[in-house]
Design an enzyme around this catalytic site. Structure first.
Site, PDB file in Angstrom:
ATOM      1  N   ARG A   1      12.936-112.652  83.249  1.00  0.00           N
ATOM      2  CA  ARG A   1      11.914-111.630  83.037  1.00  0.00           C
ATOM      3  C   ARG A   1      10.619-112.331  82.710  1.00  0.00           C
ATOM      4  O   ARG A   1      10.606-113.228  81.848  1.00  0.00           O
ATOM      5  CB  ARG A   1      12.307-110.761  81.851  1.00  0.00           C
ATOM      6  CG  ARG A   1      11.286-109.690  81.516  1.00  0.00           C
ATOM      7  CD  ARG A   1      11.838-108.396  81.900  1.00  0.00           C
ATOM      8  NE  ARG A   1      11.123-107.228  81.577  1.00  0.00           N
ATOM      9  CZ  ARG A   1      11.647-106.013  81.733  1.00  0.00           C
ATOM     10  NH1 ARG A   1      12.880-105.878  82.138  1.00  0.00           N
ATOM     11  NH2 ARG A   1      10.948-104.941  81.482  1.00  0.00           N
TER      12      ARG A   1
ATOM     13  N   HIS B   1      11.540-104.853  89.831  1.00  0.00           N
ATOM     14  CA  HIS B   1      12.628-104.819  88.854  1.00  0.00           C
ATOM     15  C   HIS B   1      13.867-104.388  89.634  1.00  0.00           C
ATOM     16  O   HIS B   1      14.408-103.304  89.426  1.00  0.00           O
ATOM     17  CB  HIS B   1      12.268-103.826  87.750  1.00  0.00           C
ATOM     18  CG  HIS B   1      13.206-103.860  86.578  1.00  0.00           C
ATOM     19  ND1 HIS B   1      14.190-104.811  86.429  1.00  0.00           N
ATOM     20  CD2 HIS B   1      13.304-103.049  85.495  1.00  0.00           C
ATOM     21  CE1 HIS B   1      14.836-104.575  85.316  1.00  0.00           C
ATOM     22  NE2 HIS B   1      14.329-103.519  84.729  1.00  0.00           N
TER      23      HIS B   1
ATOM     24  N   LYS C   1       4.609-124.759  75.347  1.00  0.00           N
ATOM     25  CA  LYS C   1       4.107-126.134  75.416  1.00  0.00           C
ATOM     26  C   LYS C   1       3.436-126.403  76.765  1.00  0.00           C
ATOM     27  O   LYS C   1       3.138-127.545  77.088  1.00  0.00           O
ATOM     28  CB  LYS C   1       5.246-127.127  75.198  1.00  0.00           C
ATOM     29  CG  LYS C   1       5.849-127.052  73.801  1.00  0.00           C
ATOM     30  CD  LYS C   1       7.017-128.013  73.639  1.00  0.00           C
ATOM     31  CE  LYS C   1       7.744-127.763  72.322  1.00  0.00           C
ATOM     32  NZ  LYS C   1       9.060-128.391  72.286  1.00  0.00           N
TER      33      LYS C   1
ATOM     34  N   ARG D   1      17.233-103.946  76.488  1.00  0.00           N
ATOM     35  CA  ARG D   1      18.184-103.226  77.322  1.00  0.00           C
ATOM     36  C   ARG D   1      18.595-104.068  78.528  1.00  0.00           C
ATOM     37  O   ARG D   1      19.779-104.242  78.813  1.00  0.00           O
ATOM     38  CB  ARG D   1      17.519-101.942  77.797  1.00  0.00           C
ATOM     39  CG  ARG D   1      18.353-101.072  78.686  1.00  0.00           C
ATOM     40  CD  ARG D   1      17.504 -99.882  79.094  1.00  0.00           C
ATOM     41  NE  ARG D   1      16.751 -99.465  77.930  1.00  0.00           N
ATOM     42  CZ  ARG D   1      17.290 -98.824  76.913  1.00  0.00           C
ATOM     43  NH1 ARG D   1      18.560 -98.483  76.942  1.00  0.00           N
ATOM     44  NH2 ARG D   1      16.546 -98.507  75.881  1.00  0.00           N
ATOM     45  N   THR D   2      17.596-104.585  79.233  1.00  0.00           N
ATOM     46  CA  THR D   2      17.892-105.348  80.447  1.00  0.00           C
ATOM     47  C   THR D   2      18.643-106.630  80.106  1.00  0.00           C
ATOM     48  O   THR D   2      19.635-106.981  80.746  1.00  0.00           O
ATOM     49  CB  THR D   2      16.577-105.674  81.187  1.00  0.00           C
ATOM     50  OG1 THR D   2      15.901-104.454  81.474  1.00  0.00           O
ATOM     51  CG2 THR D   2      16.848-106.425  82.486  1.00  0.00           C
TER      52      THR D   2
END
Lengths: 305, 305, 305
Positions: free
Chosen positions: B101, B129, B80, B51-52
């Site tokens: 995120r 957020h 890595k 969604r975000t």
């Protein structure tokens, strides 16, 4: 139509042309911003590589084109058993050019034999990664202005490091290059490269385990990662690993205009304190990777600007 | 250059400006459709959030820009061992702005200290957020026309729900707000927020376990998910869970112009029969998320329209 | 607003129109290159399918639109328990049209009942895959010029092959079609299709296990994969598998203008030596898949060119 599978597919002149185009893009980005309008790049990454994939995608977007593809094999038809040949025949219906990363050596070569559109090898196993080498060359050229008569230190894992092997191949075509091969014995340059490239072409080189001792003479220092799993025993790893970590202290006798390169990602082989030193060129190198790929896409698509 | 890491990075005036820009975009989309031509957004999602991510991507596309990135960490160089600092230094060569995120709290903050381009925190663990909070604020503003003098019910998991914490922070800067904190005791608002935000600022608030009892006074009802795993024992969960599921029946004494919000995804905390009630604003809220992100991208890129 | 969930959602006339549009796009691509400017396609692939996803993405890009989405469920909110209905309500805020692939039969139908934007079923479990059928029809039309009076061989797994079932449905609306059903007994066409489609509509058909025997009469040969796991026992599989692998040798009595189709990906059911035969149309078919999807997107978005 042309592909880029191995850096030696390109002549010295073609490399010079790509570098010239990349420099023109850097100087005049506006000139190129619609060059690939309505063209599509497919990034077929059968193994993940964020940096390489994003640099290809950024390159195509900055040329005004668009991008589709996948970033790992389990999102692809490969998981249904499709051959690479079939995949590129189909993707060639959906895109104008393909950048392919594959864990199997030779896969991009096979792809290029069946694809209706140009294939760029974006890394095949431990084998080739020609756009990294082009990136390295563009960076050397921008920092030094030329390729001839440079003393080039290659440090770390020279045995398995494919970027080092490709760079040696590429630079061995210029004159007056002196290679300084800096590595633990276990990770020294394979003899087939020493014989087939360096000695066959009469290149000047020396081997050493001591980075600090050779530091003053270097024009270029190409660092690579020394991976723990490459060593036969833990004791050797512990004894050697710090020798190949670049620090500001180790740089104190280096030239003022030394150019430090690293293909990235780095784990700890260059201390972050080096990042702000004017000789650190590895983030510039990442930036150059985008521009040389723009030049390459233009060339392979035959787009004149 | 500016970043958005925490909602409190923005002044009240800056939030008002973002809301004003978002409203102008909604009213005049054509004006903005080329505002970010030749700009690139990188969505670096080290943990998935459809969604975000899609709302950021839609925002950039509707501004005429383009998008690249990854949607989960195992497609990235992080696997890595690359540091977030290095990743953004490199991606900053390929994109003009980054939405990140990350499962680790503070990662976007670290990123912003090293990035050559603006960083937007698109959620860091249970921490911040801020674009969700901006979305909530835009929705409240569009539904109510103002932020002052509202009775705001926050219902469900107030202990772990970061969107609730951020919204309290943001709304505590306006006047005349009364908070109604509706939760089981186990999931009540942490005391550090009660003391450091509500009491320090002299905000009016009450705590209750009974959603229906307080329903008639609410102007806003912000629902969150009550997760089974948050409870100490199954018996409490079973006893309490239905109290915090919103149904049409529980709404019968609510105000006509109550505004029901939910950050989504919803599991079962709002019955689907509520979806067609005019007071259900959570899908409008999702829509608003795109517009406020458009406003934010414009602001951080310094694009004037 | 319209959706495409099942091939029978479209009338014969609508299919004819889509084919006409696709042919016009092939003839005049420039006319369509900005047709979907500022439109966005969301590709919601709850299970991976490179070929189908890339063909949708290429279609939208060639119409001048842009694309967002996800390529597997674990990058999506579905992993947080969100319903398909909620997902499309939200994604409908971010995109103008949605192509959905889902492992559960009926999911795209449910989605279409809640979505604010058109839904295209890009494959739901073993159920429907209508854009594959449109692709098949466009290819037959381009190769043969018409649908009537064709002898159509369907070979391989006729029991589970959804593309075969859909194609039978679609072709059964034309006149003079004769179906030749070529399969091992274990994988023969289900009786409900024989009764409800072929016999109910009075279609001409025959069943056989012998591909070579019927080869000379075929105008179309539609190959599908015979999967080992479909057989009750290994002995049957070994006995039968080679009969359904198409080779140049088996083609020696085929018509000069036979049209060989395969929905791809292929594993080994068509020998690669057949690929260069002029009768091999399966890569053209993949190409046609892009054009028919362009036509479909235009139709569902109501874009007039």
């Amino acid at each position: 139509m042309r592909n880029l599978i191995d850096i030696t597919d390109l002549t010295v002149q073609e490399i010079d042309e790509l570098i010239a185009t990349a420099c023109d893009i850097i100087a005049n980005p506006d000139k190129y911003c619609d060059a690939c309008r309505r063209k599509k790049l497919a990034t077929l990454f059968f193994e993940p590589s964020t940096r390489t994939r994003l640099s290809f995608e950024a390159a195509m977007l900055e040329l005004g084109g668009s991008v589709l593809g996948f970033s790992e094999a389990n999102s692809s038809s490969a998981s249904k058993g499709e051959s690479v040949a079939d995949t590129v025949r189909v993707v060639g219906c959906y895109a104008d050019i393909i950048a392919m990363r594959h864990p199997k050596e030779g896969a991009p070569m096979v792809a290029s034999m069946h694809s209706p559109v140009p294939i760029i090898n974006a890394g095949d196993g431990g084998h080739n990664h020609p756009t990294q080498t082009l990136t390295d060359l563009l960076t050397i050229h921008r920092e030094k202005g030329h390729f001839d008569n440079l003393t080039v230190g290659l440090c770390g894992d020279l045995k398995f490091g494919r970027t080092v092997h490709s760079l040696i191949h590429a630079l061995s075509r210029y004159t007056g290059i002196h290679f300084v091969l800096i590595s633990p014995e276990e990770l020294s340059l394979p003899s087939y490269i020493i014989h087939d490239v360096l000695e066959k072409k009469g290149m000047s080189y020396e081997e050493t385990q001591d980075l600090e001792a050779v530091m003053p003479k270097l024009d270029i220092l190409y660092m690579t990662r020394v991976q723990r799993e490459r060593f036969f025993n833990e004791a050797d790893y512990i004894r050697l690993k710090d020798s190949y970590i670049l620090t500001l202290d180790k740089l104190k006798n280096a030239k003022e205009d030394l150019c430090i390169l690293h293909p990235l990602p780095r784990v700890n082989e260059i201390a972050t304190s080096v990042d702000n030193d004017s000789r650190a060129c590895y983030f510039k190198q990442a930036h150059n990777g985008k521009y040389i790929r723009m030049a390459l896409i233009l060339k392979l698509l035959g787009v004149e600007v």
